[in-house]
Write a protein that holds these residues in place. Sequence first.
Motif, PDB file in Angstrom:
ATOM      1  N   VAL A 105       7.759 -25.472  42.184  1.00 36.65           N
ATOM      2  CA  VAL A 105       7.447 -26.900  42.293  1.00 36.65           C
ATOM      3  C   VAL A 105       8.164 -27.448  43.519  1.00 36.65           C
ATOM      4  N   ILE A 106       7.403 -27.983  44.470  1.00 36.22           N
ATOM      5  CA  ILE A 106       7.954 -28.400  45.763  1.00 36.22           C
ATOM      6  C   ILE A 106       7.840 -29.910  45.947  1.00 36.22           C
ATOM      7  N   PRO A 107       8.958 -30.641  46.017  1.00 35.33           N
ATOM      8  CA  PRO A 107       8.911 -32.049  46.412  1.00 35.33           C
ATOM      9  C   PRO A 107       8.645 -32.145  47.923  1.00 35.33           C
ATOM     10  N   LEU A 108       7.536 -32.715  48.302  1.00 35.68           N
ATOM     11  CA  LEU A 108       7.109 -32.695  49.698  1.00 35.68           C
ATOM     12  C   LEU A 108       7.972 -33.566  50.603  1.00 35.68           C
ATOM     13  N   ARG A 109       8.721 -34.513  50.025  1.00 33.40           N
ATOM     14  CA  ARG A 109       9.575 -35.390  50.825  1.00 33.40           C
ATOM     15  C   ARG A 109      11.055 -35.014  50.672  1.00 33.40           C
ATOM     16  N   ASP A 110      11.308 -33.796  50.268  1.00 29.48           N
ATOM     17  CA  ASP A 110      12.675 -33.323  50.019  1.00 29.48           C
ATOM     18  C   ASP A 110      13.457 -33.259  51.326  1.00 29.48           C
ATOM     19  N   LYS A 111      14.580 -33.987  51.391  1.00 28.84           N
ATOM     20  CA  LYS A 111      15.442 -33.956  52.566  1.00 28.84           C
ATOM     21  C   LYS A 111      16.691 -33.103  52.342  1.00 28.84           C
ATOM     22  N   ALA A 112      16.880 -32.627  51.131  1.00 25.73           N
ATOM     23  CA  ALA A 112      18.026 -31.762  50.829  1.00 25.73           C
ATOM     24  C   ALA A 112      17.690 -30.303  51.091  1.00 25.73           C
ATOM     25  N   ILE A 113      16.517 -29.879  50.637  1.00 21.90           N
ATOM     26  CA  ILE A 113      16.043 -28.514  50.867  1.00 21.90           C
ATOM     27  C   ILE A 113      14.658 -28.628  51.490  1.00 21.90           C
ATOM     28  N   THR A 129       2.691 -19.345  41.947  1.00 22.44           N
ATOM     29  CA  THR A 129       1.833 -20.502  42.178  1.00 22.44           C
ATOM     30  C   THR A 129       2.681 -21.647  42.717  1.00 22.44           C
ATOM     31  N   VAL A 130       2.067 -22.525  43.504  1.00 22.20           N
ATOM     32  CA  VAL A 130       2.773 -23.639  44.127  1.00 22.20           C
ATOM     33  C   VAL A 130       2.218 -24.946  43.582  1.00 22.20           C
ATOM     34  N   HIS A 131       3.134 -25.852  43.223  1.00 18.38           N
ATOM     35  CA  HIS A 131       2.763 -27.147  42.644  1.00 18.38           C
ATOM     36  C   HIS A 131       3.533 -28.214  43.414  1.00 18.38           C
ATOM     37  N   GLU A 132       2.834 -29.034  44.188  1.00 21.26           N
ATOM     38  CA  GLU A 132       3.467 -29.979  45.094  1.00 21.26           C
ATOM     39  C   GLU A 132       3.572 -31.377  44.489  1.00 21.26           C
ATOM     40  N   VAL A 133       4.726 -32.011  44.752  1.00 21.54           N
ATOM     41  CA  VAL A 133       4.986 -33.375  44.282  1.00 21.54           C
ATOM     42  C   VAL A 133       5.228 -34.239  45.517  1.00 21.54           C
ATOM     43  N   ASP A 134       4.505 -35.326  45.643  1.00 22.17           N
ATOM     44  CA  ASP A 134       4.658 -36.203  46.801  1.00 22.17           C
ATOM     45  C   ASP A 134       5.842 -37.142  46.582  1.00 22.17           C
ATOM     46  N   ALA A 135       7.038 -36.566  46.632  1.00 21.46           N
ATOM     47  CA  ALA A 135       8.260 -37.333  46.359  1.00 21.46           C
ATOM     48  C   ALA A 135       9.451 -36.571  46.923  1.00 21.46           C
ATOM     49  N   GLY A 136      10.659 -37.163  46.786  1.00 21.11           N
ATOM     50  CA  GLY A 136      11.868 -36.585  47.339  1.00 21.11           C
ATOM     51  C   GLY A 136      12.635 -35.714  46.363  1.00 21.11           C
ATOM     52  N   HIS A 137      13.849 -35.337  46.785  1.00 19.67           N
ATOM     53  CA  HIS A 137      14.646 -34.368  46.031  1.00 19.67           C
ATOM     54  C   HIS A 137      15.036 -34.863  44.640  1.00 19.67           C
ATOM     55  N   SER A 138      15.165 -36.170  44.464  1.00 18.06           N
ATOM     56  CA  SER A 138      15.583 -36.707  43.162  1.00 18.06           C
ATOM     57  C   SER A 138      14.409 -37.064  42.273  1.00 18.06           C
ATOM     58  N   CYS A 139      13.218 -36.525  42.560  1.00 22.43           N
ATOM     59  CA  CYS A 139      12.018 -36.953  41.844  1.00 22.43           C
ATOM     60  C   CYS A 139      12.006 -36.584  40.371  1.00 22.43           C
ATOM     61  N   CYS A 140      12.859 -35.638  39.950  1.00 22.05           N
ATOM     62  CA  CYS A 140      12.870 -35.271  38.529  1.00 22.05           C
ATOM     63  C   CYS A 140      13.206 -36.470  37.648  1.00 22.05           C
ATOM     64  N   VAL A 141      13.938 -37.440  38.214  1.00 23.13           N
ATOM     65  CA  VAL A 141      14.254 -38.675  37.491  1.00 23.13           C
ATOM     66  C   VAL A 141      13.636 -39.885  38.185  1.00 23.13           C
TER      67      VAL A 141
END
Length: 298
Positions: A235-243, A259-271
């Motif tokens: 699962v890849i946050p597309l706006r991740d600035k940490a990794i 498999t790859v699952h993209e999230v249009d959000a940053g590193h803290s998107c889990c919350v």
Amino acid sequence: MKSSRRDLVSLLPASGRLPDVKVPSGHLVDLPGRGTTFVTDSRGPDPDAPAILLLHALSTTGLLTWFPSIPALAKRFRVITMDQRMHGRGIQSSEFSLRDCADDAVAVLDALDIDRAIVAGYSMGSLITQRVWRQHPVRVGGLVLCAGTDQFQTTVTERLFHQGMGASFSRLRRGAPTVADLKAEPLDPNDDLRRWAITEFRSTRPLAVGRALAAIGKHHTKPWVHEIDVPTAVVIPLRDKAIPPERQRAMAQRIPGATVHEVDAGHSCCVMRADLFVPKLVEATNTVLARWAEKEQA
């Protein structure tokens, strides 16, 4: 991982904007020969549901990283969270290594009488998840790697960051929780979610963050991730600035069949963007579960 603890706390929105979900209760579990850690065990409607063990991010706790995701996952899984060593109410230790954390995770499965599970990790947890497979492959049915990588310190800037931040946090001993604090009755998150979240975040000592940062900086699984032979989702946050997302994607390409699952959000998107993250996590876990079932039937 480039934000300070104060910056991270300030990112917590007003309580009305945090994910509106019920946070499960948990308890301390004894891991023979290792110590005790705080565990939640959420069982859905199916008593025979497969187990999924969730491993949390740096400087957080099992619940703080995963509470928005638990209700959705519990519809199909027995969902388990744990506090990693030196984090929250995890094992109190003077040392921190990703290898020990992986062994701790399997010790939790032992304590709960779980033979095999899907293991999912977020950020630091995804690094530990890789090691769980490496050290205990027979206990893993599948992997879900969120906001993760298979290597750090690939540039001079990264090396300086990990070395400098690790040393800085290690010198910060004030504000560390006492034994009494660790045994105190925790706040009920369902009464005041924002206050609980801040308290949960601050329950990890700065010294522990420094030790964990040092261990994370040494993480290098690139030479063997291509050997992973269980169903895996990334699962890849597309706006991740940490990794950097490109590094996450490169890791996924090295894992056979991932498999790859993209999230249009940053590193803290889990919350912070759980509305975007949780559906992608559910998609990823369901994909891994289906492939695990096919593999078992083959």
